[in-house]
Design a protein around this motif. Structure first.
Motif, short mmCIF file in Angstrom:
data_model
loop_
_atom_site.label_atom_id
_atom_site.label_comp_id
_atom_site.label_asym_id
_atom_site.label_seq_id
_atom_site.Cartn_x
_atom_site.Cartn_y
_atom_site.Cartn_z
N ALA A 1 0.51 -1.45 -0.18
CA ALA A 1 0.20 0.10 0.50
C ALA A 1 0.99 1.52 -0.06
CB ALA A 1 -1.14 0.14 1.51
N THR A 2 2.03 1.42 0.70
CA THR A 2 2.76 2.15 0.61
C THR A 2 3.40 2.30 -0.37
OG1 THR A 2 3.12 1.83 2.97
CG2 THR A 2 4.36 3.45 2.17
N ALA A 3 3.42 1.80 -0.98
CA ALA A 3 4.96 1.57 -3.00
C ALA A 3 3.80 2.17 -3.50
CB ALA A 3 5.20 -0.10 -2.99
N ALA B 1 3.79 10.96 -6.87
CA ALA B 1 4.52 11.43 -7.68
C ALA B 1 3.43 11.53 -8.77
CB ALA B 1 5.49 10.05 -7.83
N ALA B 2 2.66 10.68 -9.22
CA ALA B 2 1.40 10.72 -10.60
C ALA B 2 0.96 13.00 -10.63
CB ALA B 2 0.39 10.08 -10.55
N MET C 1 8.52 0.81 -13.56
CA MET C 1 8.51 2.44 -12.95
C MET C 1 8.33 2.58 -11.86
SD MET C 1 6.73 4.44 -16.37
CE MET C 1 5.55 3.84 -16.45
N ASN C 2 9.25 3.42 -11.12
CA ASN C 2 9.05 3.96 -9.71
C ASN C 2 9.09 5.31 -9.72
OD1 ASN C 2 11.60 6.03 -10.35
ND2 ASN C 2 12.96 4.12 -9.65
N PRO C 3 8.59 6.24 -8.33
CA PRO C 3 7.86 7.35 -8.60
C PRO C 3 8.83 7.95 -9.36
CG PRO C 3 7.71 6.25 -6.38
CD PRO C 3 8.47 5.00 -7.60
N ASP C 4 9.73 8.20 -8.60
CA ASP C 4 11.04 9.11 -9.93
C ASP C 4 10.86 9.41 -10.98
OD1 ASP C 4 11.76 9.87 -7.26
OD2 ASP C 4 14.23 8.25 -7.38
#
Length: 333
Positions: free
Chosen positions: A115-117, A124-125, A270-273
């Motif tokens: 959930a945190t991820a 980020a979106a 993809m990651n938040p960055d």
């Protein structure tokens, strides 16, 4: 979260098969010694994040705790928690729940990490929808749990059928590369998708299988015309991956061909960055589909301790005896 289906508790959890052996041994020793004290037991977060798994724990404890002489206090599912915050408090005879510490901590750690991820990606979106594709990156036995947790973390939709059932939402997805490869051509696959899928399924076409992404997008747009809802891009890293510049190029070329109303969705590892790069560039992305980052989870751990025995404060060395003050806990029963 309240719009989730009540989850069935696995019998292996109830009978303690998923518990560590020393919990079985502890209960055996205490039973033979005639000890079953009334205790206050707290679980607190070690790290900040989004807590998930609370509802499953409530269902478990409601089944195993006695009808009387019990209390359960907990945070709401999906609450953001800070470091060292109490998320759950049990007041009951130890023997009624002591066997389940492994399951309590495991449920919270796994679900809260997912959930945190997901929450990290959603933040980020910046308002652009994020769909969980994480079920493809975990063991099938927990596919529903990872999707449920991602939804609690803020994802707008999930991809698996079981995840859709648990969240009471419609699973989201387009088409895999295997369909395009077997059909032999992206346009052919897109038209077959349009012919055979129910009308309420959005016509979103994967466009990076055989040709240049912009070229395939234009061909699909001209073939499907107004029925095309959008395109999905998942350019592999071997071809440079998905970039804001690629999205901008496709968008401009579609506009030049007067193909309008076609949303662009990007998916992959993809990651938040990575997500933030598209947002900062103001790229024309209508949604993100994230798999591995959510499946790997973000670090959030929990610890459990007895804090009172028969009303007397107690704790192991290094911990503070007695219940920790927490105004955010709700009385469940």
């Amino acid at each position: 979260m309240t719009n989730n289906e009540k989850q069935t508790i696995n019998r292996s959890v109830i009978v303690g098969d998923t518990s560590e052996i020393y919990h079985h041994r502890t209960l055996n020793i205490l039973r033979n010694e005639g000890l079953n004290p009334f205790v206050t037991y707290e679980i607190e977060s070690i790290n900040s994040g989004v807590v998930c798994g609370i509802n499953q724990i409530i269902d478990l404890l409601d089944n195993v705790l006695p009808e009387a002489d019990r209390e359960l206090w907990a945070l709401q599912e999906g609450s953001e928690v800070s470091d060292n915050e109490v998320v759950l408090r049990i007041k009951a005879r130890f023997a009624s729940f002591g066997l389940y510490e492994t399951s309590l901590l495991g449920t919270l750690t796994s679900c809260s990490s997912w959930a945190t991820a997901a929450h990290d990606c959603v933040i980020a979106a910046s308002g652009i929808p994020v769909v969980s594709f994480a079920s493809r990156s975990v063991h099938p036995s927990v596919a529903g749990q990872v999707d449920y947790s991602a939804y609690v973390g803020g994802c707008s939709a999930v991809s698996s059928l079981i995840g859709g059932k648990l969240t009471q939402t419609t699973p989201s997805g387009t088409m895999p590369h295997s369909l395009v490869l077997i059909m032999g051509e992206t346009v052919r696959a897109a038209l077959a998708f349009d012919r055979h899928m129910e009308k309420n399924v959005p016509r979103v076409v994967l466009i990076d299988t055989f040709k240049d992404e912009a070229e395939e997008a234009i061909q699909v747009g001209k073939a499907m015309k107004e029925t095309l809802r959008g395109i999905r891009i998942e350019t592999p890293i071997e071809r440079g991956g998905i970039t804001p510049n690629l999205v901008d190029e496709i968008n401009k070329k579609l506009e030049a061909e007067q193909i309008t109303g076609c949303d662009i969705y990007v998916s992959g590892d993809m990651n938040p960055d990575d997500i933030k790069k598209f947002v900062d560039n103001e790229s024309a992305v209508a949604g993100f589909a994230i798999d591995n980052y959510i499946a790997r989870g973000s670090k959030i751990n929990f610890r459990a301790d007895i804090k009172e025995i028969e009303g007397k404060p107690i704790a192991r060395r290094g911990r503070i005896p007695g219940s920790k003050i927490s105004s955010r806990l709700d009385r469940i029963f």
